[in-house]
Design an enzyme around this catalytic site. Structure first.
Site, PDB file in Angstrom:
ATOM      1  CB  THR A   1      -6.505  -2.171   6.802  1.00 56.19           C
ATOM      2  OG1 THR A   1      -6.493  -1.962   5.395  1.00 56.19           O
ATOM      3  CG2 THR A   1      -7.864  -2.662   7.236  1.00 56.19           C
TER       4      THR A   1
ATOM      5  CG  PHE B   1     -15.121  -9.864  -5.244  1.00 62.04           C
ATOM      6  CD1 PHE B   1     -14.562  -9.006  -6.169  1.00 62.04           C
ATOM      7  CD2 PHE B   1     -14.351 -10.283  -4.175  1.00 62.04           C
ATOM      8  CE1 PHE B   1     -13.259  -8.560  -6.031  1.00 62.04           C
ATOM      9  CE2 PHE B   1     -13.045  -9.845  -4.030  1.00 62.04           C
ATOM     10  CZ  PHE B   1     -12.510  -8.974  -4.969  1.00 62.04           C
TER      11      PHE B   1
ATOM     12  CB  CYS C   1      -6.480  -7.422   2.280  1.00 65.05           C
ATOM     13  SG  CYS C   1      -4.975  -6.595   1.773  1.00 65.05           S
TER      14      CYS C   1
ATOM     15  CG  PHE D   1     -11.307   1.212  -1.070  1.00 70.47           C
ATOM     16  CD1 PHE D   1     -11.905   0.458  -0.058  1.00 70.47           C
ATOM     17  CD2 PHE D   1     -11.406   2.594  -1.001  1.00 70.47           C
ATOM     18  CE1 PHE D   1     -12.599   1.077   0.983  1.00 70.47           C
ATOM     19  CE2 PHE D   1     -12.094   3.220   0.030  1.00 70.47           C
ATOM     20  CZ  PHE D   1     -12.692   2.461   1.024  1.00 70.47           C
ATOM     21  CG  LEU D   2      -4.126  -0.148  -3.505  1.00 78.57           C
ATOM     22  CD1 LEU D   2      -3.282  -1.389  -3.380  1.00 78.57           C
ATOM     23  CD2 LEU D   2      -3.265   1.054  -3.864  1.00 78.57           C
TER      24      LEU D   2
ATOM     25  CB  VAL E   1      -0.968  -0.009   1.212  1.00 78.75           C
ATOM     26  CG1 VAL E   1      -1.673   1.330   1.357  1.00 78.75           C
ATOM     27  CG2 VAL E   1      -1.998  -1.116   1.056  1.00 78.75           C
TER      28      VAL E   1
ATOM     29  CB  ALA F   1     -17.376 -20.871  -7.176  1.00 76.28           C
TER      30      ALA F   1
ATOM     31  CE  LYS G   1      -8.997  -1.827   3.491  1.00 76.87           C
ATOM     32  NZ  LYS G   1      -8.442  -1.859   2.175  1.00 76.87           N
TER      33      LYS G   1
ATOM     34  CG  ASP H   1       9.942   0.327   5.212  1.00 70.07           C
ATOM     35  OD1 ASP H   1       8.787   0.078   4.809  1.00 70.07           O
ATOM     36  OD2 ASP H   1      10.553  -0.381   6.054  1.00 70.07           O
TER      37      ASP H   1
HETATM   38  C1  UGA Z   1      -8.646  -6.747  -1.273  1.00 74.64           C
HETATM   39  C2  UGA Z   1      -9.774  -5.813  -1.759  1.00 74.64           C
HETATM   40  O1  UGA Z   1     -10.324  -6.324  -2.978  1.00 74.64           O
HETATM   41  C3  UGA Z   1      -9.234  -4.395  -2.001  1.00 74.64           C
HETATM   42  O2  UGA Z   1     -10.304  -3.532  -2.346  1.00 74.64           O
HETATM   43  C4  UGA Z   1      -8.573  -3.900  -0.699  1.00 74.64           C
HETATM   44  O3  UGA Z   1      -8.002  -2.619  -0.871  1.00 74.64           O
HETATM   45  C5  UGA Z   1      -7.468  -4.864  -0.312  1.00 74.64           C
HETATM   46  O4  UGA Z   1      -8.033  -6.184  -0.123  1.00 74.64           O
HETATM   47  C6  UGA Z   1      -6.871  -4.372   0.981  1.00 74.64           C
HETATM   48  O5  UGA Z   1      -7.552  -4.363   2.004  1.00 74.64           O
HETATM   49  O6  UGA Z   1      -5.716  -3.875   0.965  1.00 74.64           O
HETATM   50  P1  UGA Z   1      -6.632  -8.031  -2.533  1.00 74.64           P
HETATM   51  O7  UGA Z   1      -6.404  -8.697  -1.218  1.00 74.64           O
HETATM   52  O8  UGA Z   1      -5.488  -7.458  -3.267  1.00 74.64           O
HETATM   53  O9  UGA Z   1      -7.699  -6.826  -2.350  1.00 74.64           O
HETATM   54  O10 UGA Z   1      -7.278  -9.099  -3.505  1.00 74.64           O
HETATM   55  P2  UGA Z   1      -8.719  -9.438  -4.074  1.00 74.64           P
HETATM   56  O11 UGA Z   1      -8.730  -9.156  -5.504  1.00 74.64           O
HETATM   57  O12 UGA Z   1      -9.779  -8.832  -3.247  1.00 74.64           O
HETATM   58  O13 UGA Z   1      -8.740 -11.021  -3.893  1.00 74.64           O
HETATM   59  C7  UGA Z   1      -8.724 -11.588  -2.580  1.00 74.64           C
HETATM   60  C8  UGA Z   1      -8.896 -13.082  -2.664  1.00 74.64           C
HETATM   61  O14 UGA Z   1     -10.219 -13.419  -3.041  1.00 74.64           O
HETATM   62  C9  UGA Z   1      -7.973 -13.790  -3.674  1.00 74.64           C
HETATM   63  O15 UGA Z   1      -7.459 -14.954  -3.062  1.00 74.64           O
HETATM   64  C10 UGA Z   1      -8.893 -14.131  -4.833  1.00 74.64           C
HETATM   65  O16 UGA Z   1      -8.479 -15.254  -5.536  1.00 74.64           O
HETATM   66  C11 UGA Z   1     -10.202 -14.380  -4.085  1.00 74.64           C
HETATM   67  N1  UGA Z   1     -11.403 -14.192  -4.914  1.00 74.64           N
HETATM   68  C12 UGA Z   1     -11.707 -12.963  -5.418  1.00 74.64           C
HETATM   69  C13 UGA Z   1     -12.248 -15.269  -5.157  1.00 74.64           C
HETATM   70  O17 UGA Z   1     -11.998 -16.391  -4.680  1.00 74.64           O
HETATM   71  N2  UGA Z   1     -13.368 -15.075  -5.919  1.00 74.64           N
HETATM   72  C14 UGA Z   1     -13.704 -13.873  -6.426  1.00 74.64           C
HETATM   73  O18 UGA Z   1     -14.749 -13.773  -7.105  1.00 74.64           O
HETATM   74  C15 UGA Z   1     -12.840 -12.798  -6.190  1.00 74.64           C
END
Ligand code: UGA
Length: 448
Positions: free
Chosen positions: A121, A268, A279, A152-153, A11, A271, A223, A30
């Site tokens: 966070t 999202f 996160c 939220f990235l 982040v 499955a 958040k 850092d």
């Molecule tokens: C997540 C949030 O999406 C971001 O908005 C947030 O800023 C971030 O956490 C954070 O708090 O810093 P991130 O952890 O990078 O982002 O990844 P995601 O894209 O959310 O995926 C998380 C997990 O869910 C992965 O293991 C992915 O494979 C899984 N996933 C995602 C699924 O199993 N199914 C889906 O439909 C989507």
């Protein structure tokens, strides 16, 4: 504006680099001197698409610098973004010691007004704690404000997400803090910058961005609630996937059918083997803890967590159904990172599967396009391979754990010929079942 970013994890680094990209003068700090040394050479210590290019460009333009010295970072900054880690403690609560330590130092080293912006966070009410810490440790005549500005990235898409967010949330206590944050984000809010990924006017994502102004507690809760809701969507569709398996329905069609309802949305609803990363799993855990402390038993989120843990068990069951015992059998894992386009293996479902298999006496081979370095250091019992083909050699099953683009275009005929038994568990529903069966695989997906 002169900005300091404290902490160059995912982040912090993306925030610092992107704030420089939209025109600010940013110094990133850092305490890890090795990370800073690498960054000073304009290399990046993590894999994140597009980031290195931006580090080089902004360093060369004199808008981005790095230091291990917090005093150097803070001295000339008006806004100080705190982006240090908040890892989970053993009891699931977020460890806020790094935030507190950094806040004390900022207080000690400030000799002019500072806007302290929490970006890490954090549990709700941490902003108030930061304010208290500043009040105790600052020189009495130094003015400051605290703000919350959750990020939220998504890893792997961070450089695209930062300048093209769905919204920017700022939690503030007064107009001065609000105006400073408005000024910082003005180029993004008004789409007044060159997209760092898509050149010139060709960026289809360029549009005005809503700015949500709230109090600090609400911003912090936004958040937590966002990540929890996303996790809930994933666990929901995973539960539906299990029901699809019981009934012969197809979860892809079900997800498509419900996702087209705008109130639900299509994202999202993939499955698979569940959510990982640093996160969602840790944020849910800490949200459950915070709400418990506040006197609310968040049963819904506990169930979301439970369903996610069960995903791994379900995969092992699928293997056992086909191979009976796993002891002495060689299983290949394709993908080790928690999702594609990142080298991050923290809380990766792939590595949980590896541990489970090893416990059952299986021999585990693994390959990932970017996460090998990190995985090799953390999990020494896995036999790491150079590519997917070497991973497939002499295995009795392959599990697709991460849907990397490169896996979609493999020569599956060749993969089949290398395996002892052509069994595939597609943990991300990445492949087309009918095609795999045509090649000669015994194919099992998740809920399809
Ligand atoms: C997540 C949030 O999406 C971001 O908005 C947030 O800023 C971030 O956490 C954070 O708090 O810093 P991130 O952890 O990078 O982002 O990844 P995601 O894209 O959310 O995926 C998380 C997990 O869910 C992965 O293991 C992915 O494979 C899984 N996933 C995602 C699924 O199993 N199914 C889906 O439909 C989507």
């Amino acid at each position: 504006m002169n900005i300091a970013v404290i902490g160059v994890g995912y982040v912090g680094l993306v925030t610092g680099v992107c704030l420089a990209e939209i025109g600010h003068k940013v110094i990133c700090q850092d305490s890890d001197e090795e990370k800073i040394r690498v960054l000073k050479e304009a290399r990046i210590p993590i894999y994140e698409p597009h980031l290195e290019k931006l580090v080089v460009r902004n360093k060369n333009k004199g808008r981005l610098s790095f230091t291990a010295n917090l005093q150097d970072a803070v001295t000339n900054a008006i806004a100080v973004f705190i982006c240090v880690g908040t890892p989970p403690l053993e009891n699931g609560e977020a460890d806020l010691s790094a935030i507190e330590a950094v806040t004390r130092k900022i207080a000690r080293f400030s000799s002019s007004y500072k806007l302290i912006v929490e970006k890490s966070t954090v549990p709700v009410q941490t902003g108030l704690w930061v304010e208290r810490t500043m009040n105790i440790h600052r020189s009495k005549n130094i003015d400051f404000d605290v703000a919350s500005n959750p990020e939220f990235l998504r890893e792997g898409q961070a450089v695209c997400d930062f300048p093209h967010p769905d919204r920017i949330v700022i939690g503030v206590q007064n107009e001065k803090a609000e105006n400073l944050l408005r000024e910082i984000y003005e180029p993004i809010i008004n789409c007044n910058f060159n997209c760092p990924i898509h050149s010139g006017n060709s960026c289809s994502e360029n549009e005005l961005v809503p700015l949500i102004v709230t109090d600090i507690n609400s911003a912090e809760l936004i958040k937590h609630a966002s990540n929890s809701f996303l996790a809930m969507k994933i666990s929901f569709i995973n539960a539906i996937a299990d029901i699809c398996e019981m009934t012969g329905a197809n979860v892809r069609d079900v997800a498509h059918g419900i996702g087209l309802d705008k109130r639900i949305g299509r994202d999202f609803l993939r499955a698979g083997i569940g959510f990982g990363g640093f996160c969602l799993p840790k944020d849910i855990q800490s949200f459950i803890k915070i709400t418990k402390r506040l006197g609310y038993d968040f049963k819904l989120l506990r169930e979301v967590e439970k369903i996610n843990e069960q995903r791994i068990v379900k995969v092992i069951e699928k293997l056992k159904r086909k191979l009976s015992t796993l002891k002495g059998k060689t299983i290949g894992l394709l993908g080790l990172s928690f999702k594609p386009d990142t080298d991050d293996i923290r809380f990766s479902p792939a590595l949980k599967i590896a541990q489970f298999l090893l416990k059952q006496g299986a021999i585990v081979k693994g390959y990932d396009p970017e996460a090998m370095g990190k995985a090799e250091k953390e999990f020494t019992e896995v036999l790491y391979c150079k590519n997917a083909y070497q991973t497939a050699e002499k295995t009795e099953a392959l599990i697709i754990c991460t849907e990397w683009e490169e896996f979609k275009n493999l020569d599956w005929k060749q993969i089949k010929s290398l395996m002892i038994y052509p069994f595939i568990v597609d943990g991300r529903n990445m492949l087309i079942k009918e095609q795999m069966i045509k090649v000669g695989f015994e194919y099992v997906g998740i809920g399809i």
